[in-house]
Design an enzyme around this catalytic site. Structure first.
Site, PDB file in Angstrom:
ATOM      1  CD  GLU A  86       8.432  -0.255   6.917  1.00 12.66           C
ATOM      2  OE1 GLU A  86       7.471  -1.010   6.643  1.00 12.66           O
ATOM      3  OE2 GLU A  86       8.582   0.878   6.414  1.00 12.66           O
ATOM      4  CD  GLU A 146       0.981  -1.619   7.846  1.00 12.59           C
ATOM      5  OE1 GLU A 146       0.764  -0.803   8.769  1.00 12.59           O
ATOM      6  OE2 GLU A 146       1.333  -1.271   6.705  1.00 12.59           O
ATOM      7  CG  ASP A 205      -0.401  -0.093   2.516  1.00  7.07           C
ATOM      8  OD1 ASP A 205       0.831  -0.176   2.610  1.00  7.07           O
ATOM      9  OD2 ASP A 205      -1.164  -0.071   3.508  1.00  7.07           O
ATOM     10  CE  LYS A 227       3.646  -5.825   3.553  1.00  9.90           C
ATOM     11  NZ  LYS A 227       3.131  -4.640   4.274  1.00  9.90           N
ATOM     12  CG  ASP A 248       0.666  -4.140   1.956  1.00  8.93           C
ATOM     13  OD1 ASP A 248       1.154  -5.172   2.467  1.00  8.93           O
ATOM     14  OD2 ASP A 248       1.253  -3.046   1.927  1.00  8.93           O
TER      15      ASP A 248
HETATM   16  O1  KIV Z   1       3.635  -1.065   1.471  1.00  8.54           O
HETATM   17  C1  KIV Z   1       4.785  -1.496   1.323  1.00  8.54           C
HETATM   18  O2  KIV Z   1       5.441  -1.334   0.290  1.00  8.54           O
HETATM   19  C2  KIV Z   1       5.381  -2.232   2.425  1.00  8.54           C
HETATM   20  C3  KIV Z   1       6.856  -2.463   2.400  1.00  8.54           C
HETATM   21  C4  KIV Z   1       7.547  -1.218   2.728  1.00  8.54           C
HETATM   22  C5  KIV Z   1       7.271  -3.576   3.262  1.00  8.54           C
HETATM   23  O3  KIV Z   1       4.701  -2.594   3.343  1.00  8.54           O
END
Ligand code: KIV
Length: 276
Positions: free
Chosen positions: A193, A125, A55, A123, A94
């Site tokens: 991160e 968070e 994202d 993914k 994401d």
């Molecule tokens: O959104 C993204 O690109 C990410 C990376 C920085 C890991 O979450």
């Protein structure tokens, strides 16, 4: 997709179970973001293991100051485009801000990103209780999950900016416990991160699943960067943890190949890209 180099087609597909095998065998994992089919093909041709539709597209593609305005529709659109450019590279997408607000929304988002757009993994968070519930629910429906801890950009307002996390001992211990919790909930991969090198090392050694670092030091099982950062085209200051791999090279393909070689060879990240 127009194929210039047919040998690229011979590459064995990267799979979710294969990632754990890479960790066990000490094979570093190379991950890079992509947001469209042309760049996806560049990743594919360079043999990148994982393409991430992050994202971060809200910042580097849409021009926002954070990732928060990105919607599920945006993620589905870009993930579909990237999927058309890939063959063997594993595709991770994401879950955008608030798509994890409850299990039902997380499952809807996961189903669209995997079933409709073509991702192999989503993914998510954080490690709050609702996130752990979402990870468990997604994995129970065969939607593999990549967790994301540390400087999680969707929490930018809570952090008061894009700040390194886990610097204090208590925060570091909490993050180690969080990493074990997301693994126990079913995550198959973890992105760490913006954390100190020592914490990146401890988490990587404690987990059975691969840990991919971005500003988390050289001891992680792999590395990820935002492609605009590593091509030096992100407006403004380049993040400390990134490196301009296009500098001194004459093509995007050469820059991506150099990044992959540096990650696999252990020369990236160097001390100047790390936090202590
Ligand atoms: O959104 C993204 O690109 C990410 C990376 C920085 C890991 O979450």
């Amino acid at each position: 997709m127009y194929v210039q180099n047919a040998s690229v087609l011979d590459r064995k597909p990267v799979t979710v179970p294969g990632l754990r095998a890479m960790k066990t065998q000490g094979q570093r994992i190379v991950m890079l973001t992509a947001y469209d089919a042309s760049f996806a093909w560049q990743l594919e041709a360079a043999g990148i293991d994982i393409a991430l539709v992050g994202d971060s597209l809200g910042m580097v593609v849409q021009g926002h100051a954070s990732t928060l305005p990105v919607t599920l529709e945006h993620m589905v659109y870009h993930t579909s485009a990237v999927a058309r450019g890939l063959r063997a590279t594993l595709l991770v997408a994401d879950l955008p801000f608030m798509a994890d607000r409850d299990v039902a929304h997380a499952l809807t988002a996961g189903a669209r990103l995997v079933g409709e757009a073509g991702a192999a993994m989503v993914k998510i968070e954080g490690s709050a209780a609702h996130v752990l519930d979402a990870i468990a629910a997604l994995t129970a429906r065969s939607i593999p999950v990549c967790a994301h801890l540390g400087l999680t950009p969707q929490s930018v307002h809570r952090f008061g900016g894009f700040r390194v996390q886990g610097r204090e001992q208590a925060a570091a211990e909490r993050m180690l416990a969080d990493a074990l919790a997301v693994q126990a909930a079913g995550a198959e991969l973890l992105v760490m991160e913006g954390v100190p090198v020592e914490l990146g090392r401890r988490v990587t050694e404690a987990l059975a699943i691969p840990v991919i670092g971005i500003g988390a030091g050289p001891h992680c099982d792999g590395q990820v960067l935002v492609i605009h950062d590593m091509l030096g085209i992100t407006p403004g200051k380049r993040p400390k943890f990134s490196k301009d791999f296009l500098l001194g090279r004459d093509s995007v393909a050469a820059a991506i190949a150099a990044y992959a070689e540096a990650v696999r060879g252990g020369t990236f990240p160097a001390p100047e890209h790390c936090f202590n």
